[in-house]
Structure formats: structure tokens, C-alpha cells
Enzyme design. Structure first.
Site, PDB file in Angstrom:
ATOM      1  N   GLN A  64       0.816  -1.214   0.000  1.00  0.00           N
ATOM      2  CA  GLN A  64       0.000   0.000   0.000  1.00  0.00           C
ATOM      3  C   GLN A  64       0.851   1.266   0.000  1.00  0.00           C
ATOM      4  O   GLN A  64       2.037   1.251   0.348  1.00  0.00           O
ATOM      5  CB  GLN A  64      -0.910   0.023   1.227  1.00  0.00           C
ATOM      6  CG  GLN A  64      -2.115  -0.886   1.147  1.00  0.00           C
ATOM      7  CD  GLN A  64      -3.048  -0.617   2.311  1.00  0.00           C
ATOM      8  OE1 GLN A  64      -3.160  -1.425   3.213  1.00  0.00           O
ATOM      9  NE2 GLN A  64      -3.725   0.517   2.288  1.00  0.00           N
ATOM     10  N   HIS A  65       0.210   2.368  -0.372  1.00  0.00           N
ATOM     11  CA  HIS A  65       0.677   3.738  -0.171  1.00  0.00           C
ATOM     12  C   HIS A  65       1.810   4.191  -1.089  1.00  0.00           C
ATOM     13  O   HIS A  65       2.049   5.389  -1.222  1.00  0.00           O
ATOM     14  CB  HIS A  65       1.161   3.970   1.273  1.00  0.00           C
ATOM     15  CG  HIS A  65       0.157   3.725   2.336  1.00  0.00           C
ATOM     16  ND1 HIS A  65      -1.075   4.344   2.374  1.00  0.00           N
ATOM     17  CD2 HIS A  65       0.204   2.910   3.425  1.00  0.00           C
ATOM     18  CE1 HIS A  65      -1.737   3.936   3.438  1.00  0.00           C
ATOM     19  NE2 HIS A  65      -0.990   3.063   4.093  1.00  0.00           N
TER      20      HIS A  65
ATOM     21  N   ASP B  49      -2.163  -4.788  -0.220  1.00  0.00           N
ATOM     22  CA  ASP B  49      -1.797  -6.053   0.417  1.00  0.00           C
ATOM     23  C   ASP B  49      -2.668  -6.398   1.612  1.00  0.00           C
ATOM     24  O   ASP B  49      -3.048  -7.561   1.801  1.00  0.00           O
ATOM     25  CB  ASP B  49      -0.311  -6.075   0.790  1.00  0.00           C
ATOM     26  CG  ASP B  49       0.146  -4.873   1.608  1.00  0.00           C
ATOM     27  OD1 ASP B  49      -0.687  -4.007   1.957  1.00  0.00           O
ATOM     28  OD2 ASP B  49       1.353  -4.795   1.884  1.00  0.00           O
TER      29      ASP B  49
END
Length: 485
Positions: free
Chosen positions: A78-79, A231
Site C-alpha cells: 500500500q501507499h 496487500d
């Protein structure tokens, strides 16, 4: 005998790519592949997206089913901020989720609009990990690279686009950016950080194909590619998670989450108001320091990671990479309460306790999203409703006896150990299978029985240790320095 319907699920994580070829009917893993990633930690935490693609092609091919798979999906870290130029090439290495250089920009975003506004408008109060803060950092510190950027992607978006040529994302992963809402991208946030919405991918609904494999990739051309997701969302799918079931994941980072019917809105920033990969929500709390930090303490002490000893009064907070929960992005590790009779094994146990404490304290807030608890933030670690419901313990640390015992002792709850491994890749495989069967991806995983596994009984909750750690954390903010250095 009929040939099985085979799907491939991919987990593109911080350190490596894993791929599983799975029988869509039974969930049996038929083949596996893995390839490593390199992370550049000289200045922050960065990685070249091109190597993710190379790792994906290697891992998918290694399953032995690339030329016969009938669908594929990707779960990704992520991110991460992936910036592409007009030709589709990376402008610079991707900024990873655990790059905390954007902490000042995250703080500025919170000051600008207020934590209550963020919680109400977007469901999450942004921290340094959020993609909005990373883009603000890039705009402030590397304006030339920001100006060259023609497309902004998350890691799983980038890989899906390489496979299909289609610019898509999903609601789960997009909810970790700091600019997504159920009604679309938030114009006020994008305007404030100077990000043109035309640079962002379209959000593809769950259960539909993001596109089809292009020639030149690891799959047969025309193979359907599902939307994929972040994820944590993929792991929730991989468990077939139902509302209110607590999950604690022990990896490089530590996470606690559940599936919820209601949208989170925590103005303290402890609980991120993520969407799940379907039509619900995934309230989640995350720490930066988990298994790797504890392993580093074990190395410093010259002990095996399992070689802990009970007793002692020392508190060891292994915040070696700054910390997200509690919000101390510039923190370092802290040892308090050392005595002449403190043993190395007790210090190692204290590191486990320090890493697990914040996760278990945050679990109360995570479970409170659907009204399961009231006043959870002040109730103490492990005080969530239905204490007889086992915590699903997953991730690389879940098989370690010391981690298992620490979670049981500090939570006072039983722990269930799902037998299935590589849950992110399994969740992605369930997404791919759902394209073929028309089921919901979480229903696919429940049919596969992925969450089944032994249950370890609860241990008496160690209230003395919990109180020591809570007191130390409450007194440490001034010493650690809550501002930028």
C-alpha cells in the site's frame, strides 16, 4: 480427468514478489514462484518499479502455470508513490510506505484542514505513509520531478497497467492515498497538494476485470486480469474475513484489522479508515516496527529470536525506524527500567512486548468501528468485546512461539493460526477465481478454507506489563521528539 481451472495470485511486497498458481475449485496450491526486490535506504525507503515488473515476470513464470492460467490478480504494498513520465517510464524511484520523509507534509495537511475534517471527509487522518503526503513531499522537495510526472500510480496499479495497458485501481488500495472517497477523488485535497486528477487511474469495481494481458508479458495474451488491491485488503480476502473477526499480522510492519460494515472515522489517526476490496470497510492500525525490529534486538543481544525469558521489569520500545502507532515518526528505540538482575532473555521478551503492545491497544479501536466496544481507547490492550473470539495471527512472525505467547499473554485472548500461507497472494488468487466463477472473492476463500488452523488457548492477561509499557509511552514523547529533526 478434467484439467483444473488455474488462477495466479501475486503478492508484490516491499522485499519480494511471490506468485501462487491455485486450483480455482479447491484452493490447492499447484505452483509457487518468488523473486527478490532491492530497497534503497540511503536517504529514505525507495525502490525502482521496473524491478517489480522483472520480479513479477520471474515469479509468475516460476509457478509453471503462466501459459495455462485462466486469470490473474495482484496484491501490492500500500501507499507507495509511483510517478511515471509521458512515455510510462518511472520519473524516479518509488517512495515506499515506510519512507517517513513526508512526515512534515502529513503534519501540514492535518494542520490545514484539521483531524476531524479528515476523519469525516476521507475516513483517515493522513500520516507520513499516505500517498497524499508523499506527493506533497515530492512537490515541495523535487518540483522538477513533480512537473515531469504524467501519471501517478500505486504499486499494484503500476503492475496491472504493465500487464494490461489499462490505467486502473481499486477502492481498497485507493483508500490509502488520502485523496479517495466513495464518491470519487477529493477535489479539495488534490487542489491543495497540487495534483491534477487527470494523472490518476480510474477506480474499477470489485469483481470485474481491469483488462486483459498484453503480448510480451508473462501470461498468454488475452488472459483476464482482475482489479487487484492493496496487500492488507488482499490478505483480508485471502482469509475470507467476516465482520468483527480480529486479525493481527506480524511482518516488517505490524497491522491489526477487521472487516466492518461501517465506515471508520477516527480523528486520533490511530485507525485508518480503509475500504476493503469489496463493498465494505477495513479499519486498520499499523506499526512500523515489528518482526525485523525485534530480530535486530535479538542480534544485538546475541540471542536466537525465540530465546526469551519471563520476568523482569524493563520496558523496551523497539521504535528503530520511527513509529506510526504511536505517532512518533522521528522516534528511536527506548530502554527503560534496567536493573542489575535484568537478563538478556528478559530484554528480548521486553522487545516483543513493546512491539506487540501498540497493536493490541489499537485492536480495541479497530473493533469499535461497528459499535462492538465503547470507550475502547481507554480500556487497555485486549479489552475488546467478545474476548473469547480468537485473534487470527498471520504474517512471517505468526509461527514463532515467542510471538504467539506474547500476543496471548498481552491480549488475554485465544489465538488461531491459519494453516494457509502467503495470504496476500491467496487473496489475489481468490479475486482472479471470482472472475471465472462469478462469486465474491471472500466467498471463494471461505470455500477454500484458508482461515482453518489450530487454536491456542488464551493466557492470563499480564496487566502489570501492560501498565509498565503504557506509563513509559505516556512519558516518552518529550524525550523522543515529536517534531521534525
Amino acid at each position: 480427468m478434467a484439467h483444473p481451472q488455474v488462477v495466479i495470485g501475486v503478492d508484490s511486497s516491499t522485499q519480494s514478489t511471490k506468485a501462487l498458481a491455485v486450483d480455482a475449485d479447491t484452493g490447492r496450491v499447484l505452483g509457487e514462484g518468488r523473486a527478490p526486490h532491492r530497497v534503497d535506504s540511503r536517504h529514505g525507503q525507495e525502490s525502482d518499479p521496473d524491478q517489480w515488473w522483472d520480479a513479477l515476470t520471474t515469479a509468475v513464470a516460476a509457478t509453471g502455470w503462466a501459459d495455462r492460467a485462466q486469470a490473474l490478480a495482484i496484491g501490492g504494498q500500500q501507499h507507495g508513490l509511483v510517478t511515471l513520465d509521458a512515455a510510462g517510464a518511472p520519473v524516479r524511484p518509488a517512495l515506499l510506505w515506510n519512507d517517513v520523509r513526508s512526515a512534515p507534509q502529513a503534519a501540514d495537511l492535518v494542520r490545514k484542514f484539521g483531524a476531524d475534517w479528515w476523519a469525516a471527509e476521507l475516513g483517515s487522518v493522513p500520516g507520513a505513509s499516505f500517498t497524499a503526503a508523499k506527493w506533497a513531499w515530492l512537490r515541495a522537495t523535487e518540483p522538477g520531478n513533480a512537473d515531469r510526472t504524467a501519471a501517478v500510480r500505486l504499486p499494484h496499479d503500476y503492475l496491472t497497467e504493465r500487464l494490461t495497458g489499462t490505467a486502473t485501481t481499486d477502492r481498497g488500495d485507493a483508500s490509502g492515498t488520502g485523496w479517495w472517497t466513495p464518491d470519487g477523488y477529493h477535489a479539495t485535497v488534490l487542489d491543495h497538494i497540487g495534483l491534477d486528477p487527470a494523472l490518476l487511474p480510474a477506480v474499477t469495481p470489485a469483481g470485474t476485470a481491469a483488462g486483459h494481458a498484453l503480448p510480451g508479458g508473462p501470461l498468454r495474451p488475452g488472459t483476464p486480469i482482475a482489479t487487484g488491491t492493496g496487500d492488507n485488503m488482499a490478505a483480508a480476502l485471502g482469509l475470507g474475513l467476516t465482520p468483527g473477526t480480529p486479525v493481527l499480522s506480524l511482518g516488517t510492519s505490524g497491522t491489526v484489522y477487521t472487516v466492518a460494515r461501517n465506515r471508520p472515522a477516527d480523528p486520533t489517526g490511530t485507525v485508518a479508515g480503509f475500504a476493503d476490496a469489496l463493498d465494505g470497510w477495513l479499519p486498520l492500525a499499523c506499526t512500523l516496527n515489528c518482526t525485523l525490529a525485534v530480530d535486530r534486538v535479538a542480534t544485538l543481544l546475541g540471542r536466537d529470536r525465540q530465546d526469551v525469558e519471563p520476568g523482569g521489569t524493563a520496558v523496551l520500545l523497539p521504535y528503530l525506524d520511527g513509529e506510526r502507532t504511536p505517532a512518533l515518526p522521528h522516534a528511536s528505540g527506548l530502554l527503560h527500567g534496567l536493573r542489575h538482575d535484568t537478563t538478556p532473555g528478559q530484554l528480548l521478551q521486553a522487545a516483543y512486548d513493546g512491539a506487540a503492545y501498540s497493536l493490541l491497544a489499537a485492536l480495541d479501536d479497530v473493533l469499535a468501528v461497528d459499535g462492538a466496544t465503547a470507550g475502547a481507547a481507554t480500556a487497555g490492550a485486549g479489552a475488546a468485546a467478545d474476548p473469547e473470539r480468537p485473534i487470527l495471527l498471520i504474517g512471517g512472525g505468526a509461527q514463532g512461539r515467542a510471538w504467539q505467547d506474547t500476543v496471548r499473554r498481552l491480549s488475554g485472548r485465544p489465538v488461531q493460526l491459519p494453516a494457509a500461507r502467503e495470504l496476500v497472494a491467496l487473496g489475489a488468487a481468490a479475486q482472479a477465481a471470482a472472475l471465472l466463477t462469478g462469486e465474491s472473492a471472500d466467498a471463494v476463500a471461505r470455500r477454500w478454507g484458508t482461515a482453518d488452523g489450530p487454536v491456542l488457548p488464551a493466557l492470563a492477561r499480564d496487566d502489570a506489563a501492560l501498565e509498565r509499557i503504557a506509563t513509559t509511552i505516556s512519558q516518552m514523547a518529550a524525550l523522543q521528539g515529536n517534531g521534525a529533526h
